[in-house]
Scaffold this active site. Sequence first.
Site, PDB file in Angstrom:
ATOM      1  N   GLY A 166       0.823  -1.208   0.000  1.00 40.44           N
ATOM      2  CA  GLY A 166       0.000   0.000   0.000  1.00 40.44           C
ATOM      3  C   GLY A 166       0.855   1.256   0.000  1.00 40.44           C
ATOM      4  O   GLY A 166       1.878   1.303   0.679  1.00 40.44           O
ATOM      5  N   ARG A 182       1.292  -5.284  -5.207  1.00 39.22           N
ATOM      6  CA  ARG A 182       1.535  -6.524  -4.478  1.00 39.22           C
ATOM      7  C   ARG A 182       1.816  -7.578  -5.543  1.00 39.22           C
ATOM      8  O   ARG A 182       1.164  -7.613  -6.570  1.00 39.22           O
ATOM      9  CB  ARG A 182       0.315  -6.892  -3.622  1.00 39.22           C
ATOM     10  N   ASP A 227       5.099  -4.696   6.339  1.00 38.21           N
ATOM     11  CA  ASP A 227       5.439  -6.047   6.775  1.00 38.21           C
ATOM     12  C   ASP A 227       5.583  -7.044   5.629  1.00 38.21           C
ATOM     13  O   ASP A 227       6.575  -7.775   5.535  1.00 38.21           O
ATOM     14  CB  ASP A 227       4.345  -6.578   7.720  1.00 38.21           C
ATOM     15  N   THR A 278       3.957   2.999   5.516  1.00 35.58           N
ATOM     16  CA  THR A 278       2.549   2.612   5.602  1.00 35.58           C
ATOM     17  C   THR A 278       1.862   3.614   6.514  1.00 35.58           C
ATOM     18  O   THR A 278       2.461   4.114   7.450  1.00 35.58           O
ATOM     19  CB  THR A 278       2.368   1.201   6.177  1.00 35.58           C
ATOM     20  N   ILE A 279       0.604   3.905   6.234  1.00 30.55           N
ATOM     21  CA  ILE A 279      -0.079   4.860   7.099  1.00 30.55           C
ATOM     22  C   ILE A 279      -0.505   4.242   8.424  1.00 30.55           C
ATOM     23  O   ILE A 279      -0.871   4.949   9.348  1.00 30.55           O
ATOM     24  CB  ILE A 279      -1.317   5.472   6.414  1.00 30.55           C
ATOM     25  N   ASP A 280      -0.474   2.910   8.520  1.00 27.21           N
ATOM     26  CA  ASP A 280      -1.080   2.228   9.671  1.00 27.21           C
ATOM     27  C   ASP A 280      -0.244   2.256  10.946  1.00 27.21           C
ATOM     28  O   ASP A 280      -0.738   1.958  12.023  1.00 27.21           O
ATOM     29  CB  ASP A 280      -1.394   0.771   9.310  1.00 27.21           C
ATOM     30  N   ASP A 330       1.862   0.221  11.968  1.00 28.72           N
ATOM     31  CA  ASP A 330       1.816  -1.095  12.608  1.00 28.72           C
ATOM     32  C   ASP A 330       3.122  -1.868  12.407  1.00 28.72           C
ATOM     33  O   ASP A 330       3.108  -3.084  12.320  1.00 28.72           O
ATOM     34  CB  ASP A 330       0.634  -1.900  12.066  1.00 28.72           C
ATOM     35  N   MET A 390      -8.878   4.114   8.647  1.00 31.37           N
ATOM     36  CA  MET A 390      -8.119   2.925   8.266  1.00 31.37           C
ATOM     37  C   MET A 390      -7.405   2.309   9.475  1.00 31.37           C
ATOM     38  O   MET A 390      -7.215   2.959  10.501  1.00 31.37           O
ATOM     39  CB  MET A 390      -7.137   3.264   7.157  1.00 31.37           C
ATOM     40  N   ARG A 446      -6.653  -1.993   9.810  1.00 33.47           N
ATOM     41  CA  ARG A 446      -7.316  -3.286   9.892  1.00 33.47           C
ATOM     42  C   ARG A 446      -6.886  -4.054  11.136  1.00 33.47           C
ATOM     43  O   ARG A 446      -7.704  -4.640  11.829  1.00 33.47           O
ATOM     44  CB  ARG A 446      -7.004  -4.117   8.643  1.00 33.47           C
ATOM     45  N   GLY A 475     -11.215  14.997  19.166  1.00 29.22           N
ATOM     46  CA  GLY A 475     -12.143  15.141  20.287  1.00 29.22           C
ATOM     47  C   GLY A 475     -13.349  14.224  20.177  1.00 29.22           C
ATOM     48  O   GLY A 475     -14.469  14.606  20.523  1.00 29.22           O
ATOM     49  N   ARG A 512      -4.774   7.626   2.307  1.00 29.16           N
ATOM     50  CA  ARG A 512      -3.475   7.160   1.795  1.00 29.16           C
ATOM     51  C   ARG A 512      -2.778   8.225   0.959  1.00 29.16           C
ATOM     52  O   ARG A 512      -1.595   8.074   0.619  1.00 29.16           O
ATOM     53  CB  ARG A 512      -3.661   5.935   0.894  1.00 29.16           C
TER      54      ARG A 512
END
Lengths: 327, 327, 327, 327
Positions: free
Chosen positions: B14, B75, B106, B129-131, B133, B173, B175, B189, B260
Site C-alpha cells: 500500500g 503486491r 510487513d 505505511t499509514i497504519d 503497525d 483505516m 485493519r 475530540g 493514503r
Amino acid sequence: MRKIKKIAVMTSGGDSPGMNAAIRSVVRACAYYRTECVGIYRGYQGMIEGDMIPLTARSVNNIVHKGGTILKSARSKDFRTKEGRKKAYENLKENNIDALVVIGGDGSFTGGVVFNKEYNFPIIGIPGTIDNDIFGTTHTLGYDTALNTAVDAIDKIRDTASSHNRLFFVEVMGRDAGFIALNAGVGAGAEEILIPEEDLGLDRLLESLKKSRRAGKSSSIVVVSEGDKTGRNVFELADYVEENLEDYEVRVSVLGHMQRGGTPSCFDRVLASRMGVKAVELLIDGKTNLMVGLQNNEIQTIDLEKAIKGQNDINRELLRVSDIMTT
Amino acid sequence: MRKIKKIAVMTSGGDSPGMNAAIRSVVRACAYYRTECVGIYRGYQGMIEGDMIPLTARSVNNIVHKGGTILKSARSKDFRTKEGRKKAYENLKENNIDALVVIGGDGSFTGGVVFNKEYNFPIIGIPGTIDNDIFGTTHTLGYDTALNTAVDAIDKIRDTASSHNRLFFVEVMGRDAGFIALNAGVGAGAEEILIPEEDLGLDRLLESLKKSRRAGKSSSIVVVSEGDKTGRNVFELADYVEENLEDYEVRVSVLGHMQRGGTPSCFDRVLASRMGVKAVELLIDGKTNLMVGLQNNEIQTIDLEKAIKGQNDINRELLRVSDIMTT
Amino acid sequence: MRKIKKIAVMTSGGDSPGMNAAIRSVVRACAYYRTECVGIYRGYQGMIEGDMIPLTARSVNNIVHKGGTILKSARSKDFRTKEGRKKAYENLKENNIDALVVIGGDGSFTGGVVFNKEYNFPIIGIPGTIDNDIFGTTHTLGYDTALNTAVDAIDKIRDTASSHNRLFFVEVMGRDAGFIALNAGVGAGAEEILIPEEDLGLDRLLESLKKSRRAGKSSSIVVVSEGDKTGRNVFELADYVEENLEDYEVRVSVLGHMQRGGTPSCFDRVLASRMGVKAVELLIDGKTNLMVGLQNNEIQTIDLEKAIKGQNDINRELLRVSDIMTT
Amino acid sequence: MRKIKKIAVMTSGGDSPGMNAAIRSVVRACAYYRTECVGIYRGYQGMIEGDMIPLTARSVNNIVHKGGTILKSARSKDFRTKEGRKKAYENLKENNIDALVVIGGDGSFTGGVVFNKEYNFPIIGIPGTIDNDIFGTTHTLGYDTALNTAVDAIDKIRDTASSHNRLFFVEVMGRDAGFIALNAGVGAGAEEILIPEEDLGLDRLLESLKKSRRAGKSSSIVVVSEGDKTGRNVFELADYVEENLEDYEVRVSVLGHMQRGGTPSCFDRVLASRMGVKAVELLIDGKTNLMVGLQNNEIQTIDLEKAIKGQNDINRELLRVSDIMTT
C-alpha cells in the site's frame, strides 16, 4: 406598511459552509440599521418551541470562518401542520418579531411561503445548500466550499489510484442535481462523470474506460453523483465495471458528510456577507417573499415561489468541456 | 564484502504519503556517495519484469511534496514463488544492481528477507505505511499525514454533526492496528474510539453515549477502526446504536482511501529524508537485513525479522487520556 | 481564412494558479479537434528564442491541480523591439504554427495585439493573473485561489491577534487594483480595508480603529492592498497608527508571493478548462484578437484591445457591505 | 502535603497552536479527578489583576481544533516586581486556588520558578511555543503545526519560483533556534538553510547557489531563520546575493505571524491532551516545579529549572541530511 423593528434569522434544512457568515451579516446589518435581531435555533422547529436568543453585533464576532451553523439546523415535521405554524406565529408575535430571514433550501422556502400566506408574515430567503440546486442564483451558499472539499479529497484519492493503477468510483453529494459531480469532476480531472441529469448508459461508460486504458491511462477516477441515473448505487456500479473490464482493480470512495462542513471559502464568505445585508435591506424596505441570489456576479432578487418551482439546468457547455478534457 | 556500486529503490504494498520524499532521499544520497541508483517500478512485480529506470539527483526534483509514489506500487503474487524470485534476481544481476532499498510494510519486508536468504542479496527496509503497525519505529512513513487527513475530515463532519445534533460513526483505516483511530480520535475530540486492540463492548458504548447525552452533549463522534472488535461493520454498528438509543439521529462516514494520499506533512518529509540517507549509508557500509526506524526522535536500525515479528502495542497511556478527555 | 493546423500556447507575465489547468485544456481541445499543439516556454522570450515543445493529450496528464506553470513564464524586453518580434514570427513560421493562445495579463495582451498588427497572426488571450484587474471578465484565472490563500493566512493571523489583543496590518497583493484586498478583507472579517481605488484617509482609519476598540473589540485586522493610496507603505502605516493610537500593539504581515502559488481552487480549475476549450474553438473558427472571459457565469469573448483599455470598477456594493460588516 | 482542590490554568508569552487543546485537557482532567478548575486570562498579568473564570468540562467543548488561546496570552512586566507577584499570590489565595498549570515558554517558566520560591506555590509547566527551543522535550506544543504552515507556504512560493526561475529567500520564525528553519527547509526541499546555530558564511552560500545553478536548477529556495548568523537581515542578504550572483532574480518572503496561528495538527492536539492530563496528575500527586515533556514518544517530566537552563542542540544528523539532499 408596518415598520420593521425586529428581525429574526434562522438556518433550516441541511447545513452548509457560509451559513454562519450569513447569520453574522444579517445581525450586523440589523445593527447598522438600528433594528433588533433575534436568532431562532433549529429552524422552524425552534420557532414552534420558542427557542430564540437576542443577537448583537458582538455576539457574532469570530464566526465568519466557521463551518456549520451556530443557530443549529433541523427539519421540522410539526411545521407542516396548521397547529405547528400557529404556534410558531404566536411565538414570533410574543417576541415582537416583525420579519424573518430564512437561510436554507427549497424545503425551507416552501415552508416560508405557506407561512407567509397564512399569516402575511414578511419573509426573505437566503439560498444555503451545497447542492446548488436552487433556481434564481448562480451559486448557493456553501457550494463553492463543497467543490473545493470534494476536489481536495479526489486529489488525494488520485495519488493512491495512480500508485496502484486503480480505477476509483468516487461518490459526491447531489441527490437531484449533478452540479457538484460535474464541477468537481472537471476540476479533479476525472475520466468520467455520472450525473442525474444525463444517462450516459453503462455500455458507454465501459467503452469510455476501455478507450482511456488503451490511450495509456493506467489509473482512472469516475465521479458519481448520489442520484445518478444508472439505477445502481456506487458499489453495484463498481462491481459491474470490475466484472466487465479486464485488468482494472476497482475501488469505491463515498465522500459523504464532510462535504457539508469545513471552513467556508472566501467566495462563500463574501457571498454570505452580501446576501445577509441585502436580505435585511429588503425587509426594511417592506419587501417579502423574495429570495436573494447571485446573477452576473451581482446580488439580485427573485420571487420565492419562482425559486422553488424553477430548476437550474446543468451547464451543457461544461458537459462538453468535460468530454473534451477526457480526450 | 563486495563494494556497492549500484543501488535499487522501490515502493511496495500500500502506498503512503512520504514515499516520494524517501525515494528522492535514496537517490540523492546515492548521488552524494557517487553510487549509481535505479528505480524499480511496481515493487517486486517490476523486479520480476525488469521494469526499471536509472535515477539521478535531478530526476527527483520537485517530488518531495507529492503524495503517491512515482515508482508505483503493487503486491506481487509471482514473487511468492521460487521462479518469480529467481527471475527477479537475474534481472538485478543483469543490471549490475548490488543492493536494494524497499519502502513498504510487513509483507514487503517478509519478501525481502526470503529473497535475501535465497540469494544473499543486501537489502534495507524503510517502513512506509499509514497504519503505523511496524515494530521498531515510533512512526512509519505516512502515518503523521494520514492522522492530519483524518482529523481534518472529522473536523468537517463535526461541523455538520453539531448543526444537526447528530451522532456520527466515522471509520478510519487500520485493519489490525488502532493507531490511526486512537490518535485521530483523541485529536478530533471524539466521544468514543473503537479499536482492534480493545473490545469495549456494545453495552459500554451505549452507556457511554447515553452519559454523554445526559451531560448535555447534543452531538457526538465515534471513531471506529476498520478492524474493531465489535464483530459488526460500521454500518451494522450504527444501526444497532440507532435502535438502542433514543433521540439520536445516526450517520456513518467511511473516510477510505483519501487517507493514503495527499501532500505529506513536514514530519513525514523530514522522516523520509532521514531514513533514505540512512538506508543508503547502511548498504554502503555492508549492512543488510535491517530496517531503519525512528526511536526517541533518532534514526535507529532493527533487524528486519524482528520488525516483522514484533508488534507495536497500543499506547495505554493514550487510551487513558482518551477516557479522561470524554469526561 | 487559412485552416488552423497547429496552435501554440504559452504563459506570460506573472504566474497564477490555474495556468496549468488552462494549458492542459488548450492541449486537450487541440487533440479533440485533431489540431497539433506546441508549448512555448517562458512566454514571448521563448518565442523569440524558439524554445518550444510539442504537446499531446498525454503530456498534460496530472497537471490540472498544480500551481505555477509547466511552460514557465517571463517578461520579455526583446519582444518590445521590432527585431524581437520579427525573430518570434520567423520561429512560429518555421515551426508551422498557425495561431497562438496567450495566458497572461494586460502586458501580455498588449504584446499580442502589436504582434497581430504587424504579422496578422491569429491570437486569443486567456486572462491569467491573481489581481483580477482585467476588463471583460468577472474573474481572472488564479484570483479565486489567491483569495482563499489570503483568507487562510489572515485566519491564522487572527488567531494570534486575538490571543494578544493586537492590531495587525496585513498587506495583500494588488498594485493597481483592490480586488484581493476588498474580497479577502470582507471574507476574513477585517476591521478596515485599504485599497488603491479609495482614499479612506488616515484620520478616518484612526477614528474607525478607536471606535472598534470602544465597541469592545480587543484585536483588529487591517487589510492593505499593495497600492493603497495613503502614500505610506504598510510598515510606515503601522508606525503611524501605533504612534497615534493608545493601547494597541501593532504588527505587520506581508503575505507576498505565496499568493501566486498553490493548488488552484475548483473554481479556477473549471474556469481554466472552459477558457482553454473556448480559445481553441475560436482560433479554429478563424477568430483572432479576442480574450475569453467569464460574464454571468458564461464564457464570453471581448476584443483584446477593449480588455486592455477597459478597467474593472471596484464593486461599490461590496464596499458598502464591508462598512456594514464592521458596524 | 495539602490536598489540591482547585487548579488554575493559564497561557503565557507567545501563543502557539495546541494551547487550546492543552487548556481543554487540563480542564477535563480536573473534572475527571473531581478537582475544581479556573482559567486565568492573559497569563501572569491576569493573575495580578484577578482576571479569572471557572472552567467546567463543558466550557471547553469545541476548542480542541482552534488556534490561539481562549484564555488570551500576554507578557507581564508587573510580574517581574515583588509587588506584582504579591498581588498575584493574594488573588490566588482569595480564590482558593491551590496549584497552577502554566502553558508557555522559557520566560513564563522563569516567572513560575521565582513565584514558587517566594510563595511555595505548586506549579507545573507545559511547553507551548512554536520555536521548539525548550530543553527536556523533543517537541513543544505548536512546533509541529508551525512546520506544516511553513512548508505549505514554501510549497506555494516554489510554484512561482519555478515558473520564473527565481531565487527566493524565505524567512521563518526562530530568533534563537533554527529548528523551524532546518526542518521546514528539509521538508520543503530548500537549496540552502541558514540557522543561528551555524554560520555558513556568505561565500559558501554564494558558492552553493552557483553550484546549484550549474547543476541545472533554475530556481532555488533559501530558508532563513530570523536569528541567522550572517549579520544581515533577510532583505540585506537578498541584496547581497543579487549583487554577487549573475542571472538570478531574487525575491524575499517573510512568513511572519501566520506561523503562530491556525488549526493545530493532530500531533499537537494529541500532545496537548497528554501533557494536560499529566500536569494535573502531577499536581494532585503533590509534585511541583516540573515541566512535562515528550521523550522517546512518552510523556516525561523534567525540573523546571533544568528546562530553563538547558538548551536543545540542533540535530547534527539532520544538518548532514540537509547537505545531502541538496547534492
